[in-house]
Design an enzyme around this catalytic site. Structure first.
Site, PDB file in Angstrom:
ATOM      1  N   GLU A 250      -3.267  30.511 -34.211  1.00 15.52           N
ATOM      2  CA  GLU A 250      -3.891  29.221 -34.158  1.00 15.52           C
ATOM      3  C   GLU A 250      -5.629  29.612 -34.539  1.00 15.52           C
ATOM      4  OE1 GLU A 250      -4.782  28.559 -29.650  1.00 15.52           O
ATOM      5  OE2 GLU A 250      -2.991  27.671 -28.776  1.00 15.52           O
ATOM      6  N   LYS A 252      -8.931  29.951 -35.723  1.00 14.55           N
ATOM      7  CA  LYS A 252      -9.845  30.989 -34.948  1.00 14.55           C
ATOM      8  C   LYS A 252     -10.813  29.991 -35.699  1.00 14.55           C
ATOM      9  CE  LYS A 252     -11.871  34.915 -33.004  1.00 14.55           C
ATOM     10  NZ  LYS A 252     -13.282  34.527 -32.685  1.00 14.55           N
ATOM     11  N   ARG A 272     -18.436  30.798 -22.424  1.00 15.10           N
ATOM     12  CA  ARG A 272     -18.124  31.118 -21.804  1.00 15.10           C
ATOM     13  C   ARG A 272     -19.056  32.176 -20.378  1.00 15.10           C
ATOM     14  NH1 ARG A 272     -16.640  36.539 -26.007  1.00 15.10           N
ATOM     15  NH2 ARG A 272     -16.740  37.745 -23.671  1.00 15.10           N
ATOM     16  N   PHE A 342      -7.403  24.242 -26.941  1.00  9.39           N
ATOM     17  CA  PHE A 342      -6.135  24.626 -27.740  1.00  9.39           C
ATOM     18  C   PHE A 342      -5.167  25.439 -26.014  1.00  9.39           C
ATOM     19  CE2 PHE A 342      -9.999  27.566 -27.591  1.00  9.39           C
ATOM     20  CZ  PHE A 342      -9.709  28.445 -26.589  1.00  9.39           C
ATOM     21  N   LYS A 420      -6.659  38.799 -31.860  1.00  5.40           N
ATOM     22  CA  LYS A 420      -7.963  37.753 -32.989  1.00  5.40           C
ATOM     23  C   LYS A 420      -7.924  38.823 -34.129  1.00  5.40           C
ATOM     24  CE  LYS A 420     -11.570  39.822 -31.248  1.00  5.40           C
ATOM     25  NZ  LYS A 420     -13.175  39.084 -30.330  1.00  5.40           N
TER      26      LYS A 420
END
Length: 559
Positions: A250, A252, A272, A342, A420
Site C-alpha cells: 500500500e 505510505k 495514533r 486502509f 514499512k
DNA sequence: GCTGATGCGTC
DNA sequence: GTCGGAC
DNA sequence: GTCCGACGACGCATCAGC
C-alpha cells in the site's frame, strides 16, 4: 492507603536490576497486594504518567516549572542550580542532589501529613484542573506544597514522573507481563485487553477485580479508540518478499494516522496516541460521513494535506491543522485534508480485527468508493513491487507498507505482518559545530550534535539540525574526547567547537525552519558514518541544501 | 494587544 | 519518528 | 524478536510580562 514511599522504593529496586524477569516479579508482587483503587495510579506512575489516558486535561508542568519550585525550596540562584543540574544524571537526580546540598524550605502544614499514592494523584488532579490567568503560579504553589511533603527520594521520583522520564527500564511491555503474573492471567490475554482498550492502567484494575474472565469479555467499543497496528522497518522490497512471499503493498502517506469511529450519525477521529482530534478536523468528519453515512463503523486510515491538483503537501502543512482550536474553518479551507482509509476494524457491531487482512480489505473495497482508499496492489515479484514503489514516490508519497495477506489486525503491535519501506535518500556530509551533554545513560558524553552546512559565499557554517542517533557507545566515547579538544566554549551543558569533524548524515526530508538562521532543518537526521577523509571545506553547502529542498516539490504540492 | 517562553503531541 | 544496546 | 532509552523537527495553545 499505601504510602507513596513504598512505590518509590519499588521503583528504586526496579531500576537496580537489568533482568526483565526480576522487574516483572517486583512489580507483580507489589500490585497484587495493592488495594483496587490504588492499582491504577501505581501503574500510571511507574510508567512515567500522571493522568490516565482519555483525560483530556494535562498538568502543564515540566522541567521549567520544576526548576522554579526547586529554586523556591532551596533558595539557591540559577547559577548554583545550573551547576548541580548539569552534573546530574537527569532531572530526578538533580532534584535529589540540590535538596541534599541546600537545606530545603518546606511549606508547613497544620497537621502532620504523609504522602500516599492517592495523595499524589489528588495533587496531580488539582494541578491539571487549574487554568487561566495566574494558573502557572498556582500550579507551582501546588507543586511546592507537594514537594514539601516529600523526602529526597520521593522528590526524585516525583520529578521524574512529572517529566515523564522514569528511566527505570519498565514500560508497557513488562508491565503487561507483571499484571498477568500478579493476577494469574495469560500474558497474551492481558496484552490483547490492553490493545483493545488502549489503557493499561484500566486493564490492571479490571484484571485485579475480575481476573481472566473480565479481560476476555472486552470488545471494541465505538468511540473508545484502540491502539493502531504498527509496521516494522524493512530495508528493501526483497527483504519483505523473502519474509512474506506474497504481500499487499500500500502507498505510505505522510500525514496523520486517524482511527475513525462512527455510530448513529456521530463521528470521532482519534490519533495514533488515542487523543480525540475531531474538533480540528471538520472536513475529515464530513468525508467520513459521506463515506459511511450513519452506519456504525471503526476504520483506520491516514489524512494528508493536498493541493488543488490533488498532490500531497509536505507534512508541515498537515501539522498546522492538527491541534488547531481557532480559525478552524479558515484553515480547513487553506489546507484541505483528505482521508484515505486502509483498514476496517468493526462494522455494525461485528468485530473484524481477527479476520485476515485480505478479507478486511475486500470488505472495505466493497463498502467504500476507491477514491477514499489508500492505493494497494498485491505483488509477489520484486519487479512488480518496485514499480509500485516508484509510482508511490512519483506521486509524492513516502514509500510503501507491505502487509501479510492472511494476517489479523493486532492493535499496538509492531510485528512481522506489516513492513514499512522507505527509499534510502542520498546522505549529506555536514560539520559538527556544537554539542550538548546527554542525560541518563549518556550523561557522561556529548550526545547531541549540531550539524552545519557551509555557506559557499561567506565560508560561514549554518546549523541545519541536531542529532543524537547513529553512533555506538564506543563512538560516543571517542567523539566526546575529540570534541572536547576542539571546544572554545563550554558551560557544562552546551559545548561549541571549531568546525573540524565531518559526518555523513541521513535524513528523510528537508523542512523550512522557523528556528534556525539557515531557514532549513533536516527531518529525522541521523549519523551514518564519520567522514575522517573530509575537511569542513569539503562539506555540503547551504546553497545545495536549498536546491534539494526545492527539488522535493517536483512530486509534492505547494500552496 | 503583542511577543516570547513553555508545554504538548504529531511525525 | 529513528537508532543502538540489552535481555 | 522484543523492549527500552536516548533524543530530533515542527506547530498549536496557553500564559506571563510588557
Amino acid at each position: 492507603m499505601t504510602d507513596f514511599k513504598e512505590l518509590v522504593e519499588l521503583a528504586r529496586k526496579i531500576s537496580m536490576t537489568t533482568s526483565r524477569n526480576e522487574k516483572i516479579e517486583l512489580v507483580s508482587s507489589f500490585i497484587k497486594e495493592l488495594p483496587e483503587d490504588e492499582v491504577r495510579h501505581a501503574v500510571l506512575f511507574l510508567l512515567g504518567r500522571t493522568l490516565p489516558p482519555g483525560d483530556e486535561r494535562h498538568l502543564d508542568v515540566n522541567w521549567r516549572a520544576l526548576l522554579s519550585v526547586l529554586k523556591r525550596m532551596t533558595g539557591a540562584d540559577n547559577e548554583q542550580l545550573f551547576k548541580i543540574l548539569v552534573q546530574a544524571v537527569d532531572i530526578g537526580d538533580g532534584f535529589k542532589k540540590a535538596l541534599e546540598k541546600f537545606e530545603p524550605k518546606r511549606q508547613s502544614f497544620l497537621f502532620e501529613q504523609k504522602l500516599t499514592i492517592k495523595e499524589v494523584s489528588s495533587y496531580y488532579n488539582k494541578i491539571a484542573s487549574l487554568r487561566g490567568a495566574k494558573s502557572r503560579k498556582y500550579k507551582e504553589d501546588l507543586l511546592f506544597s507537594l514537594f514539601s511533603l516529600a523526602d529526597k527520594d520521593e522528590a526524585e521520583f516525583l520529578a521524574r514522573n512529572l517529566t515523564g522520564e522514569m528511566r527505570i527500564g519498565l514500560h508497557e511491555g513488562l508491565m503487561e507481563e507483571a499484571i498477568a503474573k500478579a493476577f494469574q492471567i495469560p500474558a497474551r490475554l492481558v496484552r490483547r485487553a490492553v490493545m483493545l482498550r488502549g489503557d493499561i492502567s484500566e486493564i490492571a484494575v479490571l484484571a485485579k477485580r475480575g481476573g481472566a474472565k473480565a479481560l476476555e469479555s472486552i470488545r471494541i467499543e465505538v468511540f473508545r479508540p484502540l491502539k493502531p497496528m504498527l509496521a516494522t522497518d524493512a530495508d528493501s522490497i526483497e527483504e519483505v518478499l523473502r519474509e512474506l512471499k506474497r504481500a499487499s503493498f500500500e502507498f505510505k502517506l505522510d500525514g496523520i494516522r486517524l482511527q475513525m469511529h462512527a455510530k448513529g450519525g456521530r463521528i470521532r477521529a482519534f490519533t495514533r496516541r488515542l487523543s480525540d482530534v475531531t474538533q480540528s478536523l471538520p472536513d475529515i468528519v464530513d468525508q467520513f460521513s459521506e463515506i459511511f453515512g450513519s452506519r456504525e463503523v471503526v476504520a483506520d486510515g491516514e489524512a494528508i494535506a493536498i493541493d488543488p491538483e490533488g498532490r500531497p503537501l509536505p507534512f508541515q502543512f498537515v501539522s498546522r491543522r492538527l491541534r488547531r482550536k481557532s480559525d478552524i474553518a479558515r484553515s480547513a479551507k487553506e489546507i484541505p485534508l483528505r482521508l484515505f482509509l486502509f483498514d476496517i476494524l468493526q462494522i455494525d457491531g461485528k468485530m473484524l480485527i481477527d479476520e485476515p487482512y485480505f478479507r478486511r480489505r475486500k470488505l472495505l473495497e466493497d463498502l467504500v468508493d476507491e477514491e477514499w482508499l489508500v492505493p494497494a496492489r498485491v505483488c509477489e515479484s520484486e519487479e512488480e513491487a518496485s514499480n509500485f514503489l516508484k509510482e508511490a514516490l512519483d506521486r509524492g508519497h513516502e514509500g510503501l507498507i507491505a502487509k501479510k495477506l492472511d494476517s489479523i489486525y493486532t492493535p499496538g503491535v509492531r510485528g512481522k505482518n506489516w513492513f514499512k519501506i522507505k527509499p534510502v535518500l542520498a546522505t549529506l556530509d555536514l560539520v559538527i559545530v556544537a554539542a550538548e551533554r546527554g542525560y541518563g545513560r549518556r550523561h557522561k558524553w556529548l550526545s547531541d550534535y549540531y550539524l552545519a552546512a557551509r555557506d559557499e559565499e561567506t565560508g560561514e557554517f549554518y546549523v541545519v539540525g541536531k542529532t543524537f542517533k547513529g553512533l555506538t557507545d564506543q563512538e560516543f566515547e571517542l567523539m566526546t574526547q575529540r570534541l572536547k579538544e576542539l571546544a572554545y566554549y563550554d558551560d557544562g551543558h552546551l559545548v561549541k567547537v571549531k568546525p573540524s569533524i565531518v559526518v555523513e548524515v541521513a535524513f528523510n526530508e528537508i523542512q523550512k525552519s522557523p528556528k534556525y538562521e539557515s531557514g532549513l532543518a533536516l527531518r529525522f537526521a541521523r549519523i551514518v558514518s564519520i567522514r575522517e577523509d573530509k575537511t569542513p571545506e569539503e562539506a555540503e553547502t547551504i546553497q545545495n541544501l536549498r536546491r534539494i529542498y526545492e527539488k522535493q516539490f517536483l512530486h509534492k504540492g505547494k500552496i
